[in-house]
Design a protein around this motif. Structure first.
Motif, mmCIF file in Angstrom:
data_model
loop_
_atom_site.group_PDB
_atom_site.id
_atom_site.type_symbol
_atom_site.label_atom_id
_atom_site.label_comp_id
_atom_site.label_asym_id
_atom_site.label_seq_id
_atom_site.Cartn_x
_atom_site.Cartn_y
_atom_site.Cartn_z
ATOM 1 N N UNK B 142 -94.516 -75.055 -42.152
ATOM 2 C CA UNK B 142 -95.021 -76.197 -41.368
ATOM 3 C C UNK B 142 -95.349 -77.388 -42.257
ATOM 4 N N UNK B 143 -96.086 -77.137 -43.348
ATOM 5 C CA UNK B 143 -96.462 -78.246 -44.243
ATOM 6 C C UNK B 143 -95.220 -78.812 -44.932
ATOM 7 N N UNK B 144 -94.306 -77.912 -45.330
ATOM 8 C CA UNK B 144 -93.073 -78.360 -45.985
ATOM 9 C C UNK B 144 -92.273 -79.295 -45.094
ATOM 10 N N UNK B 145 -92.149 -78.938 -43.814
ATOM 11 C CA UNK B 145 -91.400 -79.777 -42.869
ATOM 12 C C UNK B 145 -92.082 -81.130 -42.712
ATOM 13 N N UNK B 146 -93.417 -81.113 -42.575
ATOM 14 C CA UNK B 146 -94.143 -82.368 -42.338
ATOM 15 C C UNK B 146 -94.053 -83.299 -43.555
ATOM 16 N N UNK B 147 -94.256 -82.769 -44.755
ATOM 17 C CA UNK B 147 -94.169 -83.622 -45.953
ATOM 18 C C UNK B 147 -92.753 -84.165 -46.125
ATOM 19 N N UNK B 148 -91.778 -83.315 -45.787
ATOM 20 C CA UNK B 148 -90.383 -83.742 -45.917
ATOM 21 C C UNK B 148 -90.053 -84.845 -44.910
ATOM 22 N N UNK B 149 -90.477 -84.646 -43.651
ATOM 23 C CA UNK B 149 -90.093 -85.619 -42.622
ATOM 24 C C UNK B 149 -90.904 -86.910 -42.718
#
Lengths: 40, 500
Positions: B142-149
């Motif tokens: 979840x955090x990986x997706x948010x930081x990436x997007x």
């Protein structure tokens, strides 16, 4: 279907519920943290 | 937004949280295993309440509840809230009962070993580690997706760095360090919510939100058309809540992190107060607000999947960007998700540390270990668990978590009936416990794979995984001649020194 008044009451009421919950936890928590930082 | 904002956020909070853990470990030097995994059993209710609240605020509590608001309207957030709260109404009396019946208990697997024997305890240990790994992976993804997007930071870095930060502060200061960091994160999440909700409602306007939702109800051309969007008794929303009960049951009852916090609380009275405040007062309104304010505001504006959003899970960041403007809105949203993921991951990791330190090492690895050796092992295993979780989270790049979530319900609901029965019913035998777990798992998985309709197979699988073991435990216990003597739990002493 709920009315605008009911929607408003639900959202603002839940907001008030959250604020009360946060205050009930935050006030004693701040006291505890200050106690730990300055008294011990 | 430039990715340097994301790197600054990661760096600043790494310094803050690791710094706090160093401060805590200096102020309260860890004196033994009990201090390390149960924080000396003297944490006041307010700090535990803050910690319980943020531990149950997942990245999905914010993004998933907003999505539920888009899908089910005003009932989405309410159904998310009650569905995910029911397991706490089971857990709270359970942990109070455990403290009363087995005062020196540290981990729930210790209780299972005394109640059902070592074989069943090993099964629960595997489930306990499975739940922890699953929850941590979900937070990392979840955090990986948010930081990436939001910032364009590589997914791998966004997923790995927060988990590394959590691992360092948990291994340094144990459960006490985790709870102190949770309190800071509680304030950050609460302040953002307290500022954002009225700002969104004032900016868009209650009249506009309502008239937009009326259009969603009445206009078949509306991209989000849903006749039940302004109904509190939406049938789709209710099914969503019911599934949440099953999925969350195992995630709560098999997560050692919640038992560790319950045992760390200074007294049973403070434990009751902390868990009621943390869940009913502070946690429950969050998904209702995320669903009702974030999700409903988005659909009231005529925005939906394919019309302003590429995915419905973007509802929360969309509304934050709209109200605050791109830069500040993105940062506020990322902070909320970052804090939510870190606290949930931290709670789980402290639970894993307790299971390995207090329960596994001395029994199975080194029977003559000193408490210092136990803690050293606990620290090393914390890094090992975290490393495995990080690798899996990175490998899951671009994969949907939906299938994992469905499986987590089927896998982790099955043991909960025998855990609950073991706590209250003297007639539930180890055999009944094992049979109920196997049958629950088998019926859930068979239903999932055999039922051809993809719209209901996951629902039936989850319900069976919860109800089949419950039926076996109830019927088996009625006809059982087995009787467990709960009094012997009173005199239980673990392998390490207990402070209180």
């Amino acid at each position: 279907m709920i009315s605008q008044g009911t929607l408003s009451f639900l959202l603002w009421g839940t907001y008030a519920w959250f604020v009360v919950g946060v205050i009930l936890i935050a006030v004693p928590a701040i006291k505890e943290i200050f106690g730990i930082l300055f008294n011990k | 937004m430039g990715n340097y904002y994301g790197y600054i956020i990661l760096a600043v909070f790494a310094v803050i949280f690791i710094g706090i853990s160093f401060f805590v470990s200096k102020k309260f030097p860890v004196e033994g295993v009990d201090d390390f995994v149960a924080a000396g059993r003297g944490i006041p209710s307010s700090l535990v309440a803050a910690s319980v609240m943020v531990s149950w605020v997942w990245t999905t509590t914010i993004m998933g509840a907003a999505e539920a608001g888009m899908s089910f309207g005003i009932s989405g957030g309410f159904n998310y809230a009650w569905g995910n709260s029911i397991p706490f109404f089971v857990l709270i009396p359970l942990v109070l009962h455990l403290r009363n019946k087995m005062p020196k208990c540290t981990t729930f697997t210790e209780f299972i070993e005394q109640r059902y024997g070592r074989t069943v305890s090993k099964i629960f240990f595997v489930f306990g580690i499975g739940v922890i790994a699953y929850v941590m992976i979900a937070q990392g993804v979840g955090i990986g997706i948010v930081f990436n997007s939001m910032f364009g930071i590589p997914y791998e870095i966004g997923a790995a760095v927060p988990l590394i930060i959590v691992t360092i502060y948990i291994s340094k200061a144990g459960l006490r360090g985790s709870i102190f960091n949770d309190v800071i994160q509680f304030f950050i999440i609460s302040i953002i919510m307290i500022i954002s909700v009225p700002l969104i409602l004032r900016s868009i306007g209650m009249e506009n939100i309502y008239s937009g939702l009326v259009d969603v109800v009445n206009n078949p051309e509306n991209i989000n058309h849903n006749p039940e969007v302004l109904s509190l008794a939406s049938s789709g929303g209710f099914r969503y809540g019911l599934t949440a009960v099953v999925v969350a049951m195992g995630q709560v009852l098999l997560d050692q992190g919640y038992y560790s916090k319950a045992i760390a609380t200074a007294s049973s009275k403070q434990l009751l107060k902390a868990y009621i405040l943390g869940t009913v007062f502070a946690w429950m309104p969050i998904p209702i607000l995320c669903g009702g304010v974030f999700g409903c505001s988005v659909i009231s504006l005529g925005v939906g999947e394919g019309a302003g959003l590429s995915l419905t899970s973007e509802a929360a960041p969309y509304i934050m960007k709209l109200v605050y403007g791109g830069g500040l809105g993105s940062i506020m949203f990322v902070l909320m998700v970052f804090m939510a993921g870190m606290t949930t991951g931290g709670g789980c990791l402290s639970g894993a540390q307790a299971l390995f330190t207090a329960d596994l090492y001395k029994k199975y690895v080194n029977k003559t270990a000193t408490e210092q050796q136990q803690m050293n092992f606990g620290r090393k295993i914390t890094f090992a668990v975290s490393a495995v979780v990080i690798v899996i989270a990175i490998l899951l790049k671009g994969k949907s978590l939906l299938m994992m979530d469905i499986f987590s319900g089927i896998l982790f609901a099955a043991p909960t009936s025998s855990l609950i029965a073991g706590m209250y019913c003297k007639k539930t035998s180890p055999t009944i416990a094992i049979v109920s777990i196997i049958c629950g798992l088998a019926s859930g998985l068979i239903a999932f794979f055999v039922i051809p309709n993809d719209d209901i197979n996951w629902f039936v699988g989850n319900i069976l995984a919860l109800l089949v073991p419950a039926a076996i435990v109830i019927i088996g216990s009625i006809f059982s001649r087995y009787e467990f003597d709960f009094d012997k739990l009173k005199n239980y002493m673990p392998d390490h020194t207990v402070n209180k």
